[in-house]
Design an enzyme around this catalytic site. Structure first.
Site, PDB file in Angstrom:
ATOM      1  N   TRP A 357     141.787  93.149  -0.619  1.00 30.23           N
ATOM      2  CA  TRP A 357     142.834  92.384   0.080  1.00 30.23           C
ATOM      3  C   TRP A 357     144.223  92.991  -0.142  1.00 30.23           C
ATOM      4  CZ3 TRP A 357     145.551  87.658  -2.361  1.00 30.23           C
ATOM      5  CH2 TRP A 357     145.803  87.896  -3.718  1.00 30.23           C
ATOM      6  N   GLU A 496     140.947  86.160 -10.961  1.00 30.78           N
ATOM      7  CA  GLU A 496     139.548  86.531 -11.219  1.00 30.78           C
ATOM      8  C   GLU A 496     139.031  86.053 -12.572  1.00 30.78           C
ATOM      9  OE1 GLU A 496     139.494  90.771 -10.466  1.00 30.78           O
ATOM     10  OE2 GLU A 496     139.116  90.373  -8.336  1.00 30.78           O
TER      11      GLU A 496
HETATM   12  C1  BGC Z   1     142.760  92.334  -8.772  1.00 30.66           C
HETATM   13  C2  BGC Z   1     142.509  92.105  -7.295  1.00 30.66           C
HETATM   14  C3  BGC Z   1     142.746  93.399  -6.556  1.00 30.66           C
HETATM   15  C4  BGC Z   1     141.891  94.495  -7.139  1.00 30.66           C
HETATM   16  C5  BGC Z   1     142.133  95.825  -6.491  1.00 30.66           C
HETATM   17  C6  BGC Z   1     141.885  93.467  -9.259  1.00 30.66           C
HETATM   18  O1  BGC Z   1     142.172  93.737 -10.605  1.00 30.66           O
HETATM   19  O2  BGC Z   1     142.453  91.173  -9.515  1.00 30.66           O
HETATM   20  O3  BGC Z   1     143.370  91.102  -6.819  1.00 30.66           O
HETATM   21  O4  BGC Z   1     142.434  93.243  -5.219  1.00 30.66           O
HETATM   22  O5  BGC Z   1     142.171  94.629  -8.514  1.00 30.66           O
HETATM   23  O6  BGC Z   1     143.457  96.213  -6.628  1.00 30.66           O
END
Ligand code: BGC
Length: 808
Positions: A357, A496
Site C-alpha cells: 500500500w 501489524e
Molecule cells: C509496514 C507496512 C508497509 C511494509 C512495506 C511494513 O513494515 O508495516 O505498512 O507496507 O512494511 O513497506
C-alpha cells in the site's frame, strides 16, 4: 556535505551494506547497488542488480511444509573490475592499506565516484579513481570509468573485467533458509575481441537476461590495451584479462560499458542481438555520461525542491536523496513497462520487490510533478484487476480485492509464515488480512484524477477499479441487527502488531473486527463509487454497470453501507483502533525500553519472550492516525457526518496524543504520518518526526534494514510533507488550495509543481506565499489561500500575505 552529494570520507566495512543501498544507481528499468567492483558477495559486500518487476517463483521446504515465494531476482553482476601488478594478487579493497578514501554519490549528475589511494603489501601506492553510472538517458546502458594511476611504481598491470551469472538471492539473512537460486546460465561467449556476453534465464518465470560488456583501456585519447586473454574458466562467469605497461605518475583509464536487456523488452528484435549491438555502437564513457547528466538535469527541473531549515542538518541533500531514489525506482522508463512501486525500491531484496500500500505515500509526490508516471503505475493495478477479482472470490467476497503484497501476476504474494530473527522461530503471517490495501488503490485512483482531471483515465480504467473495490467492501460488510450498523470482521489495520484478539491464534479465528481505519476507508470508497457512477458519460455508465453486473440495488446498498458502517470509540472521543481495543492491557513502555533499548520492533521482542503483542495497546505504526493523514479535518467531518456518527474536529488532538503515546514506530512510514498529523498542532514534534523520516535510511534508524533496500514510502512521504503538508496544499473540486504552516527552524520552501498543465513556482516564507505560473498555453486555474481565490493564467504571479501564527 554539499546540498547535492552524499559523501563518505572513510571506508567502513561494517557500513558497506548500508552504503551500497544508499549509493544504488538506477533508472527505473534497472538498479545496481553501489558495491565495490573489486569484491564479490562475501558478507561485507553485496553487489545486487535488479530489473524493475523481474520476478521468479520458487518453492522451499520450511518447518515441514512447502512454501512458495516470488522474489525480485538478483541478476548477473556486471560490476567485477580490478587489477593486479605483475603477478601479484588481484586487488581487493579489503586486503589493501587504504591511505585515503572518498566515496561520493552525486545526486545532480546521478554519478557514483570513488577516489581511493591504496598501498599493497610490497609498499606500492596506486590511485583508484572510479566513476559509475546507470544511464537515465538509455535505460539499457551502464558504465564504469576507472582510472588507475601508479604513484611510485612502473611495470606491467593486468586488468580483470568480468560478468558473473553465478549469483543467488542472498541479501536478506532472514530469507536464507528459503530457495535462493533463480538463475541458470544459457550461454557465454565473446562476440567481439573486447566484449563478453552472458545469457541467463530465470528458472521458473523463464525470462532471459542478457549482458554484453565491452572493456577498453585508454591513455588519454588513445587505446592502450595490450595482450588480452580470457579469464580462467569459472562456471557462470566470464571476462577478460588485459595487460598494459604502466609508468609511474601516468594514469590509464579502463572503460567498461555494459548493455543489459531482457526477453521482456520492447522495440527490439532479439534481446541478445540487441545487447551486443548496443554495446558495439556505444560511444566512450564521457559521451554516455553527457547524455545521462542531461537526462538528470531535465528530471531535476521538475523534481527539485529546496528548503531553508537550520533545524534539519543537510535538509536539501536529504530531500534530494529521497527524490533521487524515487526517480531511480520509478521514472519515465516505467511508463512503457508493466511495473508497480516496490516498497523497498529495486535496491535490495527485502520484501522481495513486492508492491504494498506504500503507493499511498508515493503517488502524491508524483501527481504534482510527473503524473504520467502515476498513471502508468496505476495501470499496473488495472492489469491485475482480474487477479484481484479472483482473489476476492477465493476469499469468499464479491468485487475485487487487491493483495496485500503484489508481484508479477497480481496474486496474493504475502508469505504464509515468516521468521522472527529474535526467536529463530517461524510464525504464521496474518498480514494478508490487511484488506485496507483495497481502499488505498481506490483512494489513489481518485486522487490522481482529482489532481490531474484526467477524465479518460477515470472513464477507461479508474471507474472500473473503484466500482469493483466498492463491491468488495459491500460484500465484506455484514449487517449487525443488534447494533443497527454494518460490521467488517476479521481484518488487520495498518498496525501489524495486532493480528487477532489475544489468546486466539490468528490461523484459527484470525483478524480483528471493525478496524476504524478500514471501516472509514470502506465508507469513503463506497461513497466515491457513487460519485464515479454520477460522473461517467451515460452511455459508458450503462455499459460498465451492465458489464460488471452492478444493479441499482447494488448501488443502493453501496449508499446504505457508506452511511451505516460501525466505527468504534472509547473514552468518549477516542476512535478505537478496532472493536475491543479498550480492553487490551497497557504496555510497560519504560520497562521494555530499559530492558531492550531499541523497541521499535517490540512485536519480535515480546514474541521471543513468549508474550504476545496482541495483548497490548501498542502499535507498530499509525493506524487510526492514518485518517488524519489522508483526510483534512473538514473531509473527515463530512465522512463522519455521512456515517451519522458524531465527531468533532476538536477531538483530533486527543486522538493524536492517545496513539502517539502507544506507538513504537516500527515502520518508517509511521514518522511520515506523525509528522503530518502534528504539523498544525505541535510543530516542534512534527519537525522532529520529519527529521527522523529524513534520517530513516541515511542513518539506518531501524538498525540494519536499509542494507536490504531503501524505504521508498518514507522517502517519498518526507518529500511530500514539504510539498503538500507544510504548504497546506490540497486539490479539491478543481481548486488548488494553499495554507502554509512553517515550523520554527524551517523558514522557507521553494518548489516547482505541475498542476493541470501549469508549471507553478512556489516560494513560501513566514510572511508570504508567492505563486508564479510559467508562460504556457494552459487554461486558467483557481488557486486559493484561506478563502481568497485567484484565477491564475500562465504568466501570472500572485502573492498572499500570510496570517501570522504563533511559533508553535
Ligand atoms: C509496514 C507496512 C508497509 C511494509 C512495506 C511494513 O513494515 O508495516 O505498512 O507496507 O512494511 O513497506
Amino acid at each position: 556535505m554539499s546540498p547535492w552529494s552524499l559523501v563518505y570520507d572513510a571506508y567502513d566495512p561494517q557500513a558497506e551494506g548500508l552504503r551500497e543501498a544508499l549509493c544504488t544507481l538506477g533508472n527505473g528499468y534497472v538498479c545496481t547497488r553501489g558495491a565495490a567492483p573489486d569484491c564479490d558477495a562475501d558478507g561485507v559486500h553485496y553487489p545486487g542488480t535488479y530489473v524493475a518487476g523481474l520476478y521468479d517463483r520458487a518453492t522451499s521446504r520450511i518447518a515441514g511444509r512447502d512454501v512458495e515465494n516470488e522474489d525480485l531476482v538478483n541478476l548477473p553482476n556486471w560490476l567485477p573490475l580490478t587489477f593486479r601488478i605483475e603477478d601479484g594478487p588481484w586487488v581487493r579493497l579489503d586486503d589493501m592499506e587504504i591511505l585515503s578514501f572518498r566515496q561520493e554519490l552525486d545526486l545532480k549528475s546521478g554519478m557514483l565516484r570513488r577516489d581511493i589511494s591504496l598501498r599493497d603489501h610490497e609498499g606500492r601506492t596506486t590511485l583508484w579513481r572510479e566513476r559509475r553510472l546507470v544511464s537515465m538517458d538509455d535505460q539499457h546502458i551502464a558504465a564504469i570509468a576507472l582510472e588507475i594511476e601508479p604513484q611510485d611504481w612502473s611495470g606491467r598491470m593486468w586488468v580483470r573485467s568480468c560478468i558473473d551469472g553465478g549469483v543467488i538471492n542472498d541479501n536478506v539473512a532472514r530469507y536464507r533458509a528459503l530457495e535462493r537460486r533463480h538463475l541458470e546460465t544459457l550461454a557465454k561467449s565473446s562476440p567481439e575481441e573486447d566484449t563478453v556476453f552472458l545469457r541467463s534465464r530465470t528458472r521458473q518465470s523463464r525470462l532471459e537476461i542478457v549482458l554484453a560488456a565491452r572493456t577498453r583501456l585508454y591513455r588519454g585519447d588513445a587505446r592502450c590495451d595490450g595482450e588480452r586473454r580470457a579469464c580462467p574458466p569459472v562456471q557462470d562467469r566470464l571476462g577478460h584479462e588485459i595487460a598494459v605497461d604502466m609508468r609511474e605518475g601516468e594514469a590509464v583509464a579502463i572503460e567498461k560499458i555494459v548493455a543489459l536487456h531482457t526477453s521482456d523488452d520492447r522495440a527490439i528484435s532479439e534481446h541478445g542481438l540487441e545487447a551486443c549491438a548496443a554495446v558495439k555502437r556505444a560511444p566512450r564513457f564521457e559521451a554516455i555520461a553527457r547524455a545521462h547528466v542531461l537526462a538528470w538535469a531535465r528530471l531535476w527541473d521538475d523534481f527539485d525542491m529546496s528548503i531553508v531549515a537550520p533545524a534539519i542538518p543537510d535538509a536539501d541533500m536529504k530531500l534530494r536523496l529521497h527524490a533521487f531514489h524515487l526517480l531511480q525506482s520509478v521514472s519515465e522508463h516505467s511508463i512503457d513497462r508493466d511495473v508497480g512501486v516496490p516498497a523497498r525500491g529495486w535496491h535490495g531484496e527485502a520484501y522481495r520487490g513486492h508492491v504494498f500500500w506504500d503507493e499511498l505515500f508515493i503517488f502524491p509526490f508524483l501527481n504534482l510533478r510527473r503524473p504520467v508516471i502515476t498513471r502508468a503505475l496505476l495501470r499496473y493495478r488495472y492489469r491485475r484487476l482480474g487477479a484481484a477479482r479472483r482473489h476476492a472470490a477465493q476469499s469468499g467476497y464479491a468485487g475485487a480485492l487487491y493483495p496485500w503484497q503484489s508481484g508479477s501476476d497480481g496474486r496474493e504474494e504475502t508469505q504464509v509464515i515468516h521468521l522472527n530473527p529474535k526467536s529463530g522461530k517461524w510464525k504464521p503471517d496474518a498480514s494478508h488480512r490487511q484488506r485496507h490495501i483495497d481502499a488505498a488503490v481506490a483512494y489513489n485512483v481518485w486522487h490522481y484524477y482529482e489532481v490531474t482531471g484526467d477524465h479518460e483515465f477515470m472513464r477507461d480504467y479508474g471507474a472500473e477499479m473503484i466500482l469493483e473495490i466498492a463491491r468488495f467492501w459491500s460484500s465484506i460488510a455484514q449487517w449487525n441487527a443488534a447494533r443497527g450498523r454494518f460490521d467488517i470482521r476479521g481484518v488487520m489495520g495498518p498496525d501489524e502488531f495486532h493480528t487477532a484478539y489475544p489468546g486466539r491464534p490468528p490461523e484459527e479465528e484470525g483478524g480483528l473486527d471493525n478496524n476504524a481505519y478500514t471501516n472509514v476507508m470502506a465508507a469513503y470508497c463506497l461513497h466515491r463509487a457513487l460519485d464515479v457512477v454520477d460522473m461517467l458519460p451515460p452511455a459508458r455508465r450503462t455499459r460498465l454497470l451492465e458489464r460488471l453486473g452492478i444493479s441499482d440495488d447494488d448501488l443502493a446498498r453501496f449508499d446504505e453501507i457508506s452511511r451505516k458502517l460501525f466505527v468504534p470509540f472509547h473514552d468518549g472521543c477516542i476512535i478505537s483502533q478496532f472493536e475491543g481495543y479498550e480492553r487490551l492491557d497497557e504496555l510497560d513502555w519504560d520497562g521494555l525500553r530499559a530492558r531492550h533499548g531499541d523497541i521499535q520492533r517490540l512485536d519480535r521482542i515480546l514474541d521471543a519472550e513468549g508474550d504476545d503483542p496482541n495483548r497490548y495497546k501498542a502499535s507498530k505504526q499509525a493506524d487510526v492516525l492514518m485518517l488524519f493523514y489522508l483526510f483534512s479535518a473538514e473531509e473527515l467531518t463530512i465522512l463522519f457526518e455521512r456515517l451519522g456518527i458524531p465527531f468533532r474536529r476538536e477531538w483530533i488532538p486527543a486522538n493524536i496524543d492517545y496513539y502517539m503515546a502507544r506507538t513504537s514506530h516500527g515502520s518508517t512510514l509511521s514518522h511520515v504520518v506523525h509528522s503530518w498529523v502534528l504539523a498544525r498542532a505541535d510543530r516542534p514534534a512534527a519537525l522532529d518526526h520529519l527529521r527522523r523520516g529524513l534520517d530513516a535510511d541515511i542513518a539506518d534508524i531501524q538498525g540494519g534494514t536499509t542494507r536490504e533496500g531503501i524505504h521508498l514510502g518514507a522517502m517519498a512521504g518526507t518529500v511530500d510533507i514539504v510539498q503538500r503538508c507544510l504548504t497546506g496544499l490540497a486539490t479539491q473540486g478543481g481548486i488548488l488550495h494553499f495554507d502554509p504552516v512553517l515550523p520554527k527552524g524551517l523558514d522557507r520552501i521553494q518548489a516547482i509543481l505541475h498542476y493541470r498543465r501549469h508549471r507553478l513556482h512556489l516560494d513560501i516564507d513566514r510572511k508570504r506565499l508567492t505563486v508564479h505560473s510559467e508562460q504556457t498555453t494552459a487554461p486558467p486555474i483557481t488557486i486559493a489561500y484561506r478563502g481568497h481565490y485567484r484565477e491564475m493564467s500562465p504568466g501570472d504571479t500572485y502573492a498572499f500575505r500570510l496570517v501570522v501564527r504563533g511559533e508553535g
